[in-house]
Motif scaffolding. Structure first.
Motif: not given
Length: 345
Positions: A302-306
């Motif tokens: 999730l953090e990678r996508e954000q």
């Protein structure tokens, strides 16, 4: 002038305070302004509620932020550190100040306050409130001392949340269009000159979560449309990595045997001697550990996508760590040091 905003819950007040400390660390004078009446600044610094008066709340040096001091030269006092002042803008007092400044009402203004006109004006017309708040901040940015220098080297405004930020900053443009002459028109134009100047920057605070990131992306789009100047993206409460990339990639496989072996080798089998006994001792730990690993892997993805969404903004991005013990005064100085090291100040 640094305008700091963000979705509610992202820690924008904390980040604004840390930025004010970072900006003052090399000898400057910084004014930290609060416009929402929450007394968040006083709570952060552990002081009494702020009056409608600029008050010194901190002295700060590069050494206090854990930064090298060799060759540091401050603009105000030779590199020995600077000062942070704070102001909680009271709408009622700001309106009385405005009326006295432009219409010389003096005691008549106090009379208006007694009959409730001031409260009526700021409640019935929310735009009036925003005009006063932005006007006071810009007055502080323009103000000069007896020596002809600016009273403050930097202004940091803890602004309203992203959802209403653009209208808040752009309200004087609307006012200037409605009042086409006179002191109100002149004041509104003067405020917009400050807010749209290259010496102003609007920073948005976010978390590496879907809703705050989307609101940040939308917020910069609104600022661009309103022709307001950008600053940077301040990513707050970034969690430290727990598993390396290989471990994150492997969590979906069947690794019960490897986990059991690793737990046994780590001595978590207690007094068990045989392999069977060790396995029995560590068995209750395996599924919870694998579940936590899967949750962590989901969080990492999730953090990678954000981060990828934020990178598309092509703006300077700064990351502040999650302080697991909470934000006390020491934590605030730590965040200020991070901002300084990353070049945000």
């Amino acid at each position: 002038m640094h305008v700091v905003s963000g979705k509610g819950g992202t820690g924008k007040t904390t980040v604004a305070a840390a930025l004010a400390l970072a900006l003052a660390a090399e000898g400057g004078r910084t004014l930290l302004i609060e416009v929402e009446g929450r007394q968040g600044i006083a709570e952060l610094f552990g002081i009494a509620a702020l009056p409608y008066q600029e008050r010194r709340i901190a002295s700060v040096s590069a050494a206090q932020l854990g930064l090298p001091t060799d060759g540091v030269t401050g603009s105000g006092n030779g590199g020995s550190g600077g000062e942070v002042f704070a102001l909680a803008i009271d709408t009622e007092q700001a309106l009385l100040e405005y009326l006295d400044m432009f219409y010389k009402l003096g005691r008549a203004g106090k009379a208006l306050q007694k009959v409730g006109f001031v409260d009526f004006a700021t409640t019935i017309a929310p735009g009036v409130r925003d005009v006063l708040l932005t006007g006071k901040a810009c007055e502080a940015a323009r103000r000069k001392g007896p020596d002809g220098r600016r009273a403050y080297d930097a202004i940091v405004m803890d602004a309203p949340p992203t959802g209403r930020l653009t209208r808040f900053l752009n309200v004087n443009s609307e006012v200037a269009g409605l009042a086409r002459f006179g002191p109100i028109h002149s004041q509104a134009q003067a405020v917009m000159r400050v807010l749209r100047s290259p010496e102003t920057a609007v920073h948005l605070v976010t978390l590496l979560e879907e809703m705050p990131v989307q609101e940040t992306v939308d917020g910069f789009a609104d600022l661009r449309e309103a022709q307001l100047p950008f600053g940077g993206v301040l990513v707050n409460m970034v969690r430290p990595p727990v598993l390396d990339a290989a471990a994150v990639a492997a969590v979906d496989g069947d690794h019960r045997e490897e986990v059991a072996t690793a737990l046994g080798e780590a001595g978590l089998g207690g007094r068990a001697r045989t392999g069977t006994a060790v396995r029995a001792a560590v068995e209750p730990l395996i599924d919870p550990l694998l579940e936590q690993a899967r949750e962590h892997a989901e969080r990492v993805e999730l953090e990678r996508e954000q981060r990828a969404d934020l990178q598309q903004l092509r703006l300077p991005t700064y990351e502040l760590p999650l302080l697991s013990e909470g934000v006390d005064l020491g934590g605030l100085y730590r965040l200020a040091g991070e901002l300084k090291r990353q070049g945000a100040a």
